[in-house]
Design a protein around this motif. Structure first.
Motif, mmCIF file in Angstrom:
data_model
loop_
_atom_site.group_PDB
_atom_site.id
_atom_site.type_symbol
_atom_site.label_atom_id
_atom_site.label_comp_id
_atom_site.label_asym_id
_atom_site.label_seq_id
_atom_site.Cartn_x
_atom_site.Cartn_y
_atom_site.Cartn_z
ATOM 1 N N SER A 18 50.269 18.059 14.656
ATOM 2 C CA SER A 18 48.898 18.202 15.100
ATOM 3 C C SER A 18 48.760 19.487 15.910
ATOM 4 O O SER A 18 49.657 19.851 16.667
ATOM 5 C CB SER A 18 48.485 17.000 15.958
ATOM 6 O OG SER A 18 49.351 16.843 17.041
ATOM 7 N N PRO A 20 47.301 21.961 18.848
ATOM 8 C CA PRO A 20 46.846 21.696 20.225
ATOM 9 C C PRO A 20 45.322 21.773 20.301
ATOM 10 O O PRO A 20 44.710 22.705 19.787
ATOM 11 C CB PRO A 20 47.508 22.820 21.029
ATOM 12 C CG PRO A 20 48.630 23.326 20.176
ATOM 13 C CD PRO A 20 48.164 23.131 18.769
ATOM 14 N N ALA A 22 41.826 20.773 23.053
ATOM 15 C CA ALA A 22 41.423 20.381 24.399
ATOM 16 C C ALA A 22 41.275 18.868 24.467
ATOM 17 O O ALA A 22 40.990 18.199 23.470
ATOM 18 C CB ALA A 22 40.116 21.069 24.763
ATOM 19 N N ARG A 23 41.459 18.314 25.665
ATOM 20 C CA ARG A 23 41.413 16.863 25.840
ATOM 21 C C ARG A 23 40.071 16.271 25.427
ATOM 22 O O ARG A 23 39.993 15.121 24.998
ATOM 23 C CB ARG A 23 41.703 16.496 27.294
ATOM 24 C CG ARG A 23 43.156 16.683 27.705
ATOM 25 C CD ARG A 23 43.348 16.358 29.169
ATOM 26 N NE ARG A 23 44.747 16.457 29.578
ATOM 27 C CZ ARG A 23 45.595 15.440 29.566
ATOM 28 N NH1 ARG A 23 45.186 14.260 29.178
ATOM 29 N NH2 ARG A 23 46.845 15.609 29.954
ATOM 30 N N TRP A 24 38.990 17.076 25.568
ATOM 31 C CA TRP A 24 37.666 16.548 25.282
ATOM 32 C C TRP A 24 37.362 16.473 23.793
ATOM 33 O O TRP A 24 36.418 15.797 23.389
ATOM 34 C CB TRP A 24 36.595 17.402 25.973
ATOM 35 C CG TRP A 24 36.649 18.872 25.646
ATOM 36 C CD1 TRP A 24 37.262 19.840 26.366
ATOM 37 C CD2 TRP A 24 36.060 19.522 24.506
ATOM 38 N NE1 TRP A 24 37.107 21.064 25.764
ATOM 39 C CE2 TRP A 24 36.364 20.895 24.634
ATOM 40 C CE3 TRP A 24 35.309 19.084 23.415
ATOM 41 C CZ2 TRP A 24 35.966 21.834 23.679
ATOM 42 C CZ3 TRP A 24 34.907 20.015 22.472
ATOM 43 C CH2 TRP A 24 35.221 21.372 22.603
ATOM 44 N N PRO A 26 38.934 14.997 21.051
ATOM 45 C CA PRO A 26 38.910 13.660 20.438
ATOM 46 C C PRO A 26 37.754 12.798 20.928
ATOM 47 O O PRO A 26 37.209 11.990 20.162
ATOM 48 C CB PRO A 26 40.259 13.056 20.843
ATOM 49 C CG PRO A 26 41.142 14.226 21.098
ATOM 50 C CD PRO A 26 40.242 15.259 21.708
ATOM 51 N N TRP A 27 37.368 12.973 22.211
ATOM 52 C CA TRP A 27 36.244 12.205 22.734
ATOM 53 C C TRP A 27 34.938 12.627 22.058
ATOM 54 O O TRP A 27 34.118 11.775 21.694
ATOM 55 C CB TRP A 27 36.137 12.383 24.247
ATOM 56 C CG TRP A 27 37.266 11.742 24.995
ATOM 57 C CD1 TRP A 27 38.405 12.341 25.432
ATOM 58 C CD2 TRP A 27 37.379 10.363 25.356
ATOM 59 N NE1 TRP A 27 39.226 11.431 26.058
ATOM 60 C CE2 TRP A 27 38.608 10.199 26.037
ATOM 61 C CE3 TRP A 27 36.562 9.248 25.184
ATOM 62 C CZ2 TRP A 27 39.049 8.981 26.532
ATOM 63 C CZ3 TRP A 27 36.994 8.024 25.688
ATOM 64 C CH2 TRP A 27 38.211 7.896 26.352
ATOM 65 N N TYR A 137 40.714 12.564 12.517
ATOM 66 C CA TYR A 137 40.938 12.058 13.875
ATOM 67 C C TYR A 137 42.420 11.804 14.129
ATOM 68 O O TYR A 137 42.945 12.146 15.196
ATOM 69 C CB TYR A 137 40.138 10.783 14.093
ATOM 70 C CG TYR A 137 40.204 10.269 15.510
ATOM 71 C CD1 TYR A 137 39.562 10.936 16.544
ATOM 72 C CD2 TYR A 137 40.923 9.114 15.826
ATOM 73 C CE1 TYR A 137 39.622 10.476 17.852
ATOM 74 C CE2 TYR A 137 40.991 8.643 17.127
ATOM 75 C CZ TYR A 137 40.335 9.327 18.137
ATOM 76 O OH TYR A 137 40.407 8.875 19.428
ATOM 77 N N TYR A 140 44.660 14.660 15.360
ATOM 78 C CA TYR A 140 44.656 15.109 16.747
ATOM 79 C C TYR A 140 45.814 14.515 17.548
ATOM 80 O O TYR A 140 46.002 14.860 18.717
ATOM 81 C CB TYR A 140 43.342 14.729 17.429
ATOM 82 C CG TYR A 140 42.139 15.509 16.955
ATOM 83 C CD1 TYR A 140 42.180 16.880 16.799
ATOM 84 C CD2 TYR A 140 40.944 14.852 16.679
ATOM 85 C CE1 TYR A 140 41.083 17.598 16.369
ATOM 86 C CE2 TYR A 140 39.817 15.558 16.253
ATOM 87 C CZ TYR A 140 39.896 16.931 16.099
ATOM 88 O OH TYR A 140 38.798 17.634 15.686
ATOM 89 N N PHE A 141 46.555 13.586 16.943
ATOM 90 C CA PHE A 141 47.609 12.876 17.655
ATOM 91 C C PHE A 141 48.933 13.037 16.926
ATOM 92 O O PHE A 141 48.965 13.349 15.728
ATOM 93 C CB PHE A 141 47.267 11.388 17.783
ATOM 94 C CG PHE A 141 45.956 11.125 18.483
ATOM 95 C CD1 PHE A 141 45.936 10.902 19.850
ATOM 96 C CD2 PHE A 141 44.755 11.123 17.787
ATOM 97 C CE1 PHE A 141 44.737 10.673 20.509
ATOM 98 C CE2 PHE A 141 43.551 10.899 18.437
ATOM 99 C CZ PHE A 141 43.542 10.674 19.799
ATOM 100 N N GLU A 145 51.620 8.164 17.086
ATOM 101 C CA GLU A 145 50.453 7.575 17.728
ATOM 102 C C GLU A 145 49.315 7.318 16.748
ATOM 103 O O GLU A 145 48.213 6.961 17.170
ATOM 104 C CB GLU A 145 49.944 8.500 18.845
ATOM 105 C CG GLU A 145 50.932 8.709 19.973
ATOM 106 C CD GLU A 145 50.376 9.607 21.061
ATOM 107 O OE1 GLU A 145 49.457 10.382 20.763
ATOM 108 O OE2 GLU A 145 50.849 9.512 22.203
ATOM 109 N N CYS A 198 34.266 20.442 16.987
ATOM 110 C CA CYS A 198 35.571 19.793 16.818
ATOM 111 C C CYS A 198 36.386 20.574 15.783
ATOM 112 O O CYS A 198 36.029 20.588 14.603
ATOM 113 C CB CYS A 198 35.395 18.347 16.363
ATOM 114 S SG CYS A 198 34.527 17.299 17.541
#
Length: 402
Positions: A18, A20, A22-24, A26-27, A137, A140-141, A145, A198
């Motif tokens: 996957s 890299p 930003a943390r936001w 996937p949200w 989706y 992203y992991f 996971e 995204c």
């Protein structure tokens, strides 16, 4: 049960790293996922009664509802193969949102009952994007996971359906039949804006052997995969001929308002969603075969008893049981479809699984509508229940090695 698939149709690396993000990201993606399912389900509870308000007989209502599954049956596998070959997922997601908005607008401006059939086919095309959404989706992991990631994706999926069906009924009650369609189109555009930010998690180059009809045929005809897929088709047959088909029509004849129709569908979807986290425990405790057999039997019994419901509260109670059974059966069968398939072949297996279960999505309402025209509305539920009960017996043998 062993699922043996001798060939793979994947044309991209099976376990890419996957990228890299930003943390936001996937949200924000999940917000886009939520809008996708909201846009597809705002109008589902009122769709049969909307068609009847335009003068559609039960046969046309059935054809309209079945068009959603026909499109997915024909295009689920090509969508997944094309996405793998191209190595991109976001365009698939974007196309799904655009198609969802277009289908909602088509419903809103429909001049005749038969126009609704084409509109529903467009929304079926939109639903094919689910293949690309799940892969994007999960990308992203880390591969380890992926199961947890898909679990969260499905939770948002179910939440969107519950919220949409409940609020869609209220919209129709207070603002007329057209309101859910307009809101669906608007929400889809919000989702399109979300996924614009995204990034693609994987930009894979095409490597490995090319996709061939021979490889696709060998994958599609693996006996064990077809067995669980056909059982899932029966489950979807029951779902789309009842709660997403003619149960709202029956409820309306009991005096249900448009808002009540939204509540009816939501009441069925809530136990469906709640069944997700306990299904794994049920499988460990009782075995997947027993879970499927009992679940299909419960689906059949609730369908058969639907015509015996003389009040709306009793009908709602029956939907709670049916919804929980559908959730357990669907999740168990999906897990069985890929449980013993190698990682490099899972996308292909899932594409076949989804395409086969789409048979139930279109045949349920289509056959149900024809049965209803010939024998009356109650026979739709009785015949559907009989199909599910027979399937529960067949599952004892089909899943004997599970």
């Amino acid at each position: 049960m062993t699922i043996s698939i001798d060939a793979t149709t994947k044309s991209v690396p099976s376990t890419p790293e996957s990228v890299p993000v930003a943390r936001w990201v996937p949200w924000l993606f999940q917000v886009g996922n939520l809008t996708f399912w909201l846009s597809l389900y705002f109008y589902v509870p009122i769709l049969p009664s909307y068609a009847e308000s335009l003068g559609a007989p039960l046969g046309v209502v059935g054809a309209m509802l079945s068009a959603y599954g026909v499109t997915q049956l024909l295009l689920r596998i090509p969508t997944g193969v094309a996405s793998d070959w191209w190595g991109r997922r976001r365009p698939v997601f974007a196309a799904g949102l655009v198609a969802s908005a277009a289908g909602a607008v088509a419903f809103y401006i429909a001049p005749s009952p038969w126009t609704l059939v084409g509109a529903r086919a467009i929304t079926g095309l939109a639903a094919c994007a689910w293949v690309g959404i799940t892969i994007m989706y999960a990308g992203y992991f880390a591969p380890s996971e992926s199961t947890r990631a898909i679990g969260w994706l499905n939770l948002v999926n179910a939440t969107g359906q519950v919220v949409a069906t409940w609020s869609g009924g209220l919209l129709a009650q207070h603002y007329g039949y057209g309101a859910p369609f307009l809101v669906s189109a608007a929400v889809a555009m919000v989702g399109l804006a979300c996924i614009a930010f995204c990034p693609e998690p994987v930009r894979a180059a095409r490597t490995g052997p090319p996709v061939t009809l021979d490889r696709l045929w060998k994958t599609a005809t693996a006996p064990a995969l077809i067995g669980v897929s056909l059982l899932s088709a029966v489950q979807n047959y029951a779902t789309f001929s009842t709660v997403f088909g003619f149960t709202p029509v029956y409820a309306e004849r009991l005096g249900a308002t448009r808002a009540d129709l939204g509540t009816l569908t939501a009441v069925s979807l809530i136990p469906f969603a709640l069944a997700q986290p306990i299904t794994a425990w049920l499988n460990r405790r009782y075995g997947p075969r027993n879970v499927v057999v009992i679940g299909l039997a419960m689906i059949g019994l609730t369908a058969v008893t639907t015509p015996l419901c003389e009040t709306l509260p009793i009908l709602l109670a029956v939907q709670v049981v049916a919804g929980g059974a559908r959730g357990v059966v669907g999740t168990t069968l999906m897990g069985m479809a890929i449980r013993r398939v190698s990682q490099s072949e899972r996308a292909t297996a899932m594409g076949v699984y989804q395409a086969v279960y789409a048979i139930g999505m279109f045949s349920g309402p289509l056959i149900g509508g024809l049965v209803g025209e010939v024998s009356g509305l109650p026979m739709i539920f009785i015949s559907t229940g009989a199909v599910a009960l027979v399937a529960s017996v067949v599952a004892i043998r089909v899943l004997r090695d599970a």
